[in-house]
Design an enzyme around this catalytic site. Structure first.
Site, short mmCIF file in Angstrom:
data_model
loop_
_atom_site.label_atom_id
_atom_site.label_comp_id
_atom_site.label_asym_id
_atom_site.label_seq_id
_atom_site.Cartn_x
_atom_site.Cartn_y
_atom_site.Cartn_z
N LYS A 54 0.85 -1.20 0.00
CA LYS A 54 0.00 0.00 0.00
C LYS A 54 0.87 1.23 0.00
O LYS A 54 2.01 1.19 0.47
CB LYS A 54 -0.88 0.02 1.26
CG LYS A 54 -2.15 0.81 1.08
CD LYS A 54 -3.18 -0.01 0.32
CE LYS A 54 -4.50 0.67 0.19
NZ LYS A 54 -5.52 -0.31 -0.17
N ASP A 81 -6.86 4.22 -4.57
CA ASP A 81 -7.50 3.98 -3.27
C ASP A 81 -8.26 5.27 -2.95
O ASP A 81 -8.62 6.01 -3.87
CB ASP A 81 -6.42 3.63 -2.22
CG ASP A 81 -7.02 2.98 -0.98
OD1 ASP A 81 -7.39 1.80 -1.04
OD2 ASP A 81 -7.17 3.66 0.05
N1 GLU Z 1 -7.18 0.13 -3.21
C1 GLU Z 1 -7.96 -1.02 -3.54
C2 GLU Z 1 -8.00 -1.97 -2.36
O1 GLU Z 1 -7.86 -1.57 -1.23
C3 GLU Z 1 -7.52 -1.67 -4.84
C4 GLU Z 1 -6.12 -2.17 -4.85
C5 GLU Z 1 -5.64 -2.63 -6.24
O2 GLU Z 1 -6.43 -2.62 -7.16
O3 GLU Z 1 -4.48 -3.00 -6.31
O4 GLU Z 1 -8.27 -3.13 -2.50
#
Ligand code: GLU
Length: 415
Positions: A105, A145
């Site tokens: 993240k 996100d």
């Molecule tokens: N931010 C989204 C999540 O928390 C998507 C992450 C992604 O697609 O890599 O799952």
């Protein structure tokens, strides 16, 4: 109440699972701590000519099952511990959906609502300038996100491609369609969540055509959840909210009309023909399906006893504290844990990577079918595990995911 630390919560959830699986202490230790983390500073020329330095992070949590994957959040309250927790949850999410990916993240402490398009572009490009050696299609693949979007992903992909000297669409997902995005990525988080709600409704004997729904958060996940609950199931959306407050209507609201209203006014509040409701009240109303679709730690030991929903669909990451979990479990609320319920986003992100690598693009119908299959089978494995071990749905999701990560670590000879 003291501000809850999401990384501490993620750690507690993991140790509960470690106890169930009787993991040895070395393995627990590997799983509890991120593999790598980066702290970066981002000097940006603002529109007024001044230079402002923003702080950013990227945490690569565990890559035993494949390159790490996870979004980048732009938020004024971002902290390293939030990013660590979100990176841990990404690891479990990718494993639970059986994607060949680890978890990561990223985040920048900033308020994108107060920044111009030019400032946001410079910030997005600066982030990639700082982290480009650390990411890559076979290393770590960012995505959107909270408060980041396809345009931001497009700038980031472009910046990375410029630095490495060739187009690298697969370095980031959630891109606009015309530059390597996938059909169906836009509403994937909500759609995946609604597929799990459909399965949960069968388990709980809830008739979705007659069901009422309340949604906290009206961004990408919240709005699409409202729209899809109405169009796929015929459910009635009786309350929605955003960071400024909420609205309630016994007769039900039209998700698209509220969406247009929010686009014009900046919020759902004061929507005509609806009563006002606060972000706290929305969680406690009489409703069949409650969807937290905003931020962490909104369901706590204080309000959990008042939750009347039959199904709690966690589209947000980390909305429920461990104390609240125990209460919901005792009260018989069927919880769709975050890293199951909101896994549709990363699942279609993975489809996007596959399409980028193969240069072969699928239509929306194919994406929906594949997503449906993935989400349904993840739900089934969580439900079956919860019955097999007599544990709640979150513990079951952890058991399935952690077992897979541990198996990969064992096979690679890490433990
Ligand atoms: N931010 C989204 C999540 O928390 C998507 C992450 C992604 O697609 O890599 O799952």
């Amino acid at each position: 109440m003291a501000k809850l630390n999401p990384f501490e919560i993620a750690g507690r959830q993991l140790s509960e699972c470690a106890k169930i699986l009787k993991l040895d202490s070395g393995v627990r230790e590997i799983l509890r701590i991120p593999m790598r983390e980066f702290h970066i500073s981002l000097p940006i020329r603002m529109d007024d000519g001044s230079v402002k330095v923003f702080q950013g992070f990227r945490v690569q949590y565990n890559d035993a099952r494949g390159p790490t994957k996870g979004g980048i959040r732009f938020h004024p309250d971002e902290t390293i511990d939030t990013v660590r927790a979100l990176a841990a949850w990404m690891t479990w999410k990718c494993a639970l959906l059986d994607l060949p990916l680890g978890g990561a993240k990223g985040g920048i402490i900033c308020n994108p609502k107060q920044m111009s398009k030019g400032e946001l572009e410079r910030l997005s490009r600066a982030y990639i300038n700082r982290v480009w050696q650390l990411i890559g299609p076979d290393r770590d693949i960012p995505a959107p996100d909270v408060y980041t979007n396809p345009q931001i992903m497009g700038w980031m992909m472009d910046e990375y491609s410029k630095i490495v000297g060739k187009n690298q669409f697969g370095v980031i997902t959630g891109k606009p369609l015309s530059i390597g995005g996938s059909a169906g990525r836009g509403d994937a988080t909500a759609r995946g969540g609604m597929y799990t709600v459909r399965e949960a409704a069968k388990e709980c004997s809830v008739d979705l055509k007659e069901a009422t729904v309340a949604i906290q958060g009206y961004g990408n996940a919240g709005y699409n959840a409202a729209y899809l609950a109405k169009t796929l199931f015929g459910s009635k959306i009786i309350a929605v909210s955003d960071s400024k407050g909420g609205i309630f209507s016994k007769e039900g609201i039209e998700p698209e009309v509220v969406h247009e209203y929010k686009a014009k006014t900046g919020s759902v509040i004061n929507f005509p023909d609806a009563e006002s409701i606060s972000n706290e009240e929305i969680l406690e109303i009489e409703v069949d399906i409650l969807v937290p679709a905003a931020l962490e730690n909104v369901i706590t030991e204080e309000n959990a006893p008042n939750i009347k929903a039959k199904i709690l669909a966690e589209l947000a990451n980390g909305p429920t504290t461990p104390e609240a979990d125990d209460i919901l479990c005792k009260n018989g609320v069927h919880v769709l844990p975050d890293f199951l319920c909101n896994a549709g986003g990363v699942t279609v992100s993975y489809f996007e990577m596959v399409q980028n690598f193969n240069m072969d693009y699928w239509d929306e119908k194919e994406v929906h079918e594949r997503l449906n299959k993935k989400m349904t089978s993840a739900y089934d494995s969580v439900l079956n595990t919860s019955k097999e071990y007599s544990i709640n749905m979150r513990q079951a999701a952890y058991v399935v995911a952690v077992e897979r990560v541990v198996e990969a670590m064992e096979l690679r000879g890490w433990i």
